[in-house]
Design a protein around this motif. Structure first.
Motif, PDB file in Angstrom:
ATOM      1  N   GLU A   1       0.825  -1.216   0.000  1.00 16.59           N
ATOM      2  CA  GLU A   1       0.000   0.000   0.000  1.00 16.59           C
ATOM      3  C   GLU A   1       0.856   1.261   0.000  1.00 16.59           C
ATOM      4  OE1 GLU A   1      -3.381  -0.222  -0.078  1.00 16.59           O
ATOM      5  OE2 GLU A   1      -3.199  -2.405  -0.100  1.00 16.59           O
ATOM      6  N   GLY A   2       2.158   1.099  -0.230  1.00 16.26           N
ATOM      7  CA  GLY A   2       3.066   2.245  -0.172  1.00 16.26           C
ATOM      8  C   GLY A   2       3.606   2.434   1.239  1.00 16.26           C
ATOM      9  N   ASP A   3       4.123   3.622   1.519  1.00 17.12           N
ATOM     10  CA  ASP A   3       4.648   3.943   2.849  1.00 17.12           C
ATOM     11  C   ASP A   3       3.476   4.332   3.745  1.00 17.12           C
ATOM     12  OD1 ASP A   3       5.816   4.909   5.135  1.00 17.12           O
ATOM     13  OD2 ASP A   3       7.211   6.254   4.116  1.00 17.12           O
ATOM     14  N   ILE A   4       3.127   3.460   4.693  1.00 19.78           N
ATOM     15  CA  ILE A   4       1.974   3.733   5.565  1.00 19.78           C
ATOM     16  C   ILE A   4       2.408   3.947   7.021  1.00 19.78           C
ATOM     17  CG2 ILE A   4       0.280   2.598   4.079  1.00 19.78           C
ATOM     18  CD1 ILE A   4       0.505   0.106   5.867  1.00 19.78           C
ATOM     19  N   LEU A   5       3.686   4.263   7.232  1.00 21.30           N
ATOM     20  CA  LEU A   5       4.177   4.474   8.598  1.00 21.30           C
ATOM     21  C   LEU A   5       3.450   5.609   9.307  1.00 21.30           C
ATOM     22  CD1 LEU A   5       8.026   3.939   8.231  1.00 21.30           C
ATOM     23  CD2 LEU A   5       6.429   2.555   9.577  1.00 21.30           C
ATOM     24  N   GLU A   6       2.955   6.571   8.538  1.00 18.46           N
ATOM     25  CA  GLU A   6       2.265   7.717   9.143  1.00 18.46           C
ATOM     26  C   GLU A   6       1.004   7.297   9.893  1.00 18.46           C
ATOM     27  OE1 GLU A   6       1.144  10.125   5.779  1.00 18.46           O
ATOM     28  OE2 GLU A   6      -0.630   8.889   5.403  1.00 18.46           O
ATOM     29  N   LEU A   7       0.508   6.085   9.638  1.00 18.24           N
ATOM     30  CA  LEU A   7      -0.725   5.625  10.286  1.00 18.24           C
ATOM     31  C   LEU A   7      -0.499   5.196  11.733  1.00 18.24           C
ATOM     32  CD1 LEU A   7      -2.338   3.438   7.461  1.00 18.24           C
ATOM     33  CD2 LEU A   7      -2.814   5.823   8.033  1.00 18.24           C
ATOM     34  N   PHE A   8       0.769   5.047  12.129  1.00 17.75           N
ATOM     35  CA  PHE A   8       1.054   4.500  13.455  1.00 17.75           C
ATOM     36  C   PHE A   8       1.687   5.542  14.361  1.00 17.75           C
ATOM     37  CE2 PHE A   8       1.463   1.077  10.276  1.00 17.75           C
ATOM     38  CZ  PHE A   8       0.331   0.361  10.639  1.00 17.75           C
ATOM     39  N   ASP A   9       1.240   5.522  15.621  1.00 18.88           N
ATOM     40  CA  ASP A   9       1.740   6.479  16.606  1.00 18.88           C
ATOM     41  C   ASP A   9       2.960   5.966  17.350  1.00 18.88           C
ATOM     42  OD1 ASP A   9      -0.367   8.780  16.687  1.00 18.88           O
ATOM     43  OD2 ASP A   9      -1.540   6.929  16.596  1.00 18.88           O
ATOM     44  N   GLY A  10       3.277   4.683  17.179  1.00 12.36           N
ATOM     45  CA  GLY A  10       4.450   4.124  17.835  1.00 12.36           C
ATOM     46  C   GLY A  10       4.555   2.635  17.597  1.00 12.36           C
ATOM     47  N   HIS A  11       5.721   2.096  17.914  1.00 15.06           N
ATOM     48  CA  HIS A  11       6.016   0.680  17.676  1.00 15.06           C
ATOM     49  C   HIS A  11       6.651   0.069  18.914  1.00 15.06           C
ATOM     50  CE1 HIS A  11       5.573   0.939  13.191  1.00 15.06           C
ATOM     51  NE2 HIS A  11       5.778   2.208  13.483  1.00 15.06           N
ATOM     52  N   PHE A  12       6.242  -1.163  19.219  1.00 12.88           N
ATOM     53  CA  PHE A  12       6.826  -1.913  20.334  1.00 12.88           C
ATOM     54  C   PHE A  12       7.215  -3.301  19.854  1.00 12.88           C
ATOM     55  CE2 PHE A  12       3.815   1.105  22.175  1.00 12.88           C
ATOM     56  CZ  PHE A  12       4.597   1.733  23.136  1.00 12.88           C
ATOM     57  N   ASP A  13       8.343  -3.804  20.385  1.00 14.06           N
ATOM     58  CA  ASP A  13       8.727  -5.194  20.139  1.00 14.06           C
ATOM     59  C   ASP A  13       9.013  -5.847  21.481  1.00 14.06           C
ATOM     60  OD1 ASP A  13      11.267  -4.286  20.873  1.00 14.06           O
ATOM     61  OD2 ASP A  13      12.009  -4.205  18.819  1.00 14.06           O
ATOM     62  N   THR A  14       9.639  -7.010  21.474  1.00 10.54           N
ATOM     63  CA  THR A  14       9.804  -7.746  22.734  1.00 10.54           C
ATOM     64  C   THR A  14      10.860  -7.132  23.660  1.00 10.54           C
ATOM     65  OG1 THR A  14      11.233  -9.285  21.524  1.00 10.54           O
ATOM     66  CG2 THR A  14       8.952  -9.943  21.861  1.00 10.54           C
ATOM     67  N   LYS A  15      11.475  -6.040  23.236  1.00  6.58           N
ATOM     68  CA  LYS A  15      12.347  -5.326  24.181  1.00  6.58           C
ATOM     69  C   LYS A  15      11.533  -4.795  25.358  1.00  6.58           C
ATOM     70  CE  LYS A  15      16.042  -4.004  21.021  1.00  6.58           C
ATOM     71  NZ  LYS A  15      16.605  -2.935  20.185  1.00  6.58           N
ATOM     72  N   ILE A  16      10.245  -4.533  25.137  1.00  4.41           N
ATOM     73  CA  ILE A  16       9.395  -4.044  26.242  1.00  4.41           C
ATOM     74  C   ILE A  16       8.890  -5.213  27.076  1.00  4.41           C
ATOM     75  CG2 ILE A  16       7.074  -4.027  25.164  1.00  4.41           C
ATOM     76  CD1 ILE A  16       7.171  -0.956  26.371  1.00  4.41           C
ATOM     77  N   GLY A  17       9.100  -6.427  26.567  1.00  6.56           N
ATOM     78  CA  GLY A  17       8.682  -7.634  27.284  1.00  6.56           C
ATOM     79  C   GLY A  17       7.998  -8.622  26.356  1.00  6.56           C
ATOM     80  N   PRO A  18       7.968  -9.913  26.741  1.00  3.24           N
ATOM     81  CA  PRO A  18       7.309 -10.934  25.920  1.00  3.24           C
ATOM     82  C   PRO A  18       5.813 -10.678  25.781  1.00  3.24           C
ATOM     83  CG  PRO A  18       8.725 -11.928  27.603  1.00  3.24           C
ATOM     84  CD  PRO A  18       8.610 -10.470  27.936  1.00  3.24           C
ATOM     85  N   LYS A  19       5.267 -11.045  24.635  1.00  2.00           N
ATOM     86  CA  LYS A  19       3.847 -10.784  24.368  1.00  2.00           C
ATOM     87  C   LYS A  19       2.920 -11.678  25.182  1.00  2.00           C
ATOM     88  CE  LYS A  19       2.739  -9.708  20.117  1.00  2.00           C
ATOM     89  NZ  LYS A  19       2.499 -10.000  18.685  1.00  2.00           N
ATOM     90  N   VAL A  20       3.461 -12.732  25.788  1.00  2.00           N
ATOM     91  CA  VAL A  20       2.630 -13.635  26.591  1.00  2.00           C
ATOM     92  C   VAL A  20       2.736 -13.323  28.087  1.00  2.00           C
ATOM     93  CG1 VAL A  20       2.632 -15.494  24.898  1.00  2.00           C
ATOM     94  CG2 VAL A  20       4.472 -15.378  26.594  1.00  2.00           C
ATOM     95  N   GLU A  21       3.314 -12.161  28.422  1.00  2.00           N
ATOM     96  CA  GLU A  21       3.394 -11.746  29.828  1.00  2.00           C
ATOM     97  C   GLU A  21       2.602 -10.464  30.034  1.00  2.00           C
ATOM     98  OE1 GLU A  21       7.414 -11.540  31.227  1.00  2.00           O
ATOM     99  OE2 GLU A  21       7.819 -13.659  30.745  1.00  2.00           O
ATOM    100  N   SER A  22       1.740 -10.470  31.048  1.00  2.00           N
ATOM    101  CA  SER A  22       0.833  -9.343  31.267  1.00  2.00           C
ATOM    102  C   SER A  22       1.583  -8.040  31.570  1.00  2.00           C
ATOM    103  CB  SER A  22      -0.150  -9.652  32.398  1.00  2.00           C
ATOM    104  OG  SER A  22       0.545  -9.996  33.586  1.00  2.00           O
ATOM    105  N   GLU A  23       2.744  -8.149  32.208  1.00  2.00           N
ATOM    106  CA  GLU A  23       3.500  -6.945  32.566  1.00  2.00           C
ATOM    107  C   GLU A  23       3.880  -6.135  31.325  1.00  2.00           C
ATOM    108  OE1 GLU A  23       4.962  -4.057  34.845  1.00  2.00           O
ATOM    109  OE2 GLU A  23       3.843  -5.811  35.564  1.00  2.00           O
TER     110      GLU A  23
END
Length: 261
Positions: A169-191
């Motif tokens: 769809e082209g460059d659609i980065l403008e649609l997102f306010d931010g990005h998170f990956d597992t540096k903030i923690g595993p996706k299966v942990e509530s914290e």
């Protein structure tokens, strides 16, 4: 399935990538095979660059940690004895990468090199990030309604930005306010979801998380985050209990934003 009203009080929508915004097949049938087919070519083209040497250094360190594992591939240190020696080291790196990928390893060293290979593929137009056709129109509507939209994926932030920056769809980065990956923690942990809420400056119950993975949905719920499970072609099936317990959508267009939000 059908129309799902976004709960009152939700101010941010948090999106998984693989199986939610993007077909699982794109990752398994395009991205990963591209690395397998091109890792040697990439290493030979970029070997002298500092970034590539850092990647190889990380892989070598990981290989040392993996030394006791069955089938582990050691990566020798280059001794500077000509092209033949260089090719031997590069082949060892290739073999190590293929071994890790065959085991579906998620090591930081592997993910970092994969990300740099994908960057080269995206920027030269050899690969375009796939998104489901309902994604962009729906996100535009959510944003017009005042919603913030964030990505949370096990793929690195860099890999996320490449996928959406060089998408079908082209460059659609403008649609997102931010990005998170597992540096903030595993996706299966509530914290992890509490940390994301703190990072974007809202309560966990101001967030709606869309994912195709019930274990992730469960972790988000434990943190008092609203969730809906996304049913897409190629996604893993759900149990009858999961189908009856979770709110389900098969398209982002099924999310209805009440006028009060």
């Amino acid at each position: 399935m059908g129309v799902l009203a976004v709960p009152a009080g939700v101010r941010a929508i948090l999106l998984d990538v693989e199986g939610t915004t993007t077909p699982i097949a794109f990752v398994k049938e395009t991205l990963f095979p591209y690395v397998r087919d091109n890792v040697g070519t990439y290493l030979r083209a970029h070997w002298e660059e500092e970034e590539c040497q850092r990647d190889v250094g990380l892989l070598r360190k990981q290989a040392q940690e993996d030394a006791g594992l069955e089938g582990a591939v050691p990566i020798p240190v280059e001794s500077g004895n000509g092209d033949e020696e260089l090719e031997r080291v590069i082949q060892a790196v290739v073999d190590n990468v293929l071994w890790q990928m065959a085991l579906d390893r998620k090591s930081t060293a592997l993910k970092q090199l994969q990300g740099h290979i994908w960057r080269a593929a995206y920027t030269t137009g050899q690969v375009k990030g796939e998104v489901f056709e309902d994604v962009v129109p729906a996100i535009r509507k959510w944003r017009e309604a005042g919603m913030k939209v964030y990505i949370y994926s096990s793929g690195s932030v860099e890999a996320q930005k490449l996928l959406f920056g060089y998408s079908t769809e082209g460059d659609i980065l403008e649609l997102f306010d931010g990005h998170f990956d597992t540096k903030i923690g595993p996706k299966v942990e509530s914290e992890s979801y509490r940390r994301i809420a703190a990072s974007i400056g809202c309560a966990t119950n101001n967030i709606l998380f869309l994912t195709d993975v019930p274990r992730e949905a469960n972790a988000a719920e434990e943190a008092d985050t609203h969730v809906a499970v996304v049913i897409r072609p190629g996604n893993a099936g759900l149990t009858d209990d999961e189908k009856s317990y979770y709110s389900l959508i098969s398209s982002f267009t099924e999310l209805f934003l009440p006028s009060s939000t």
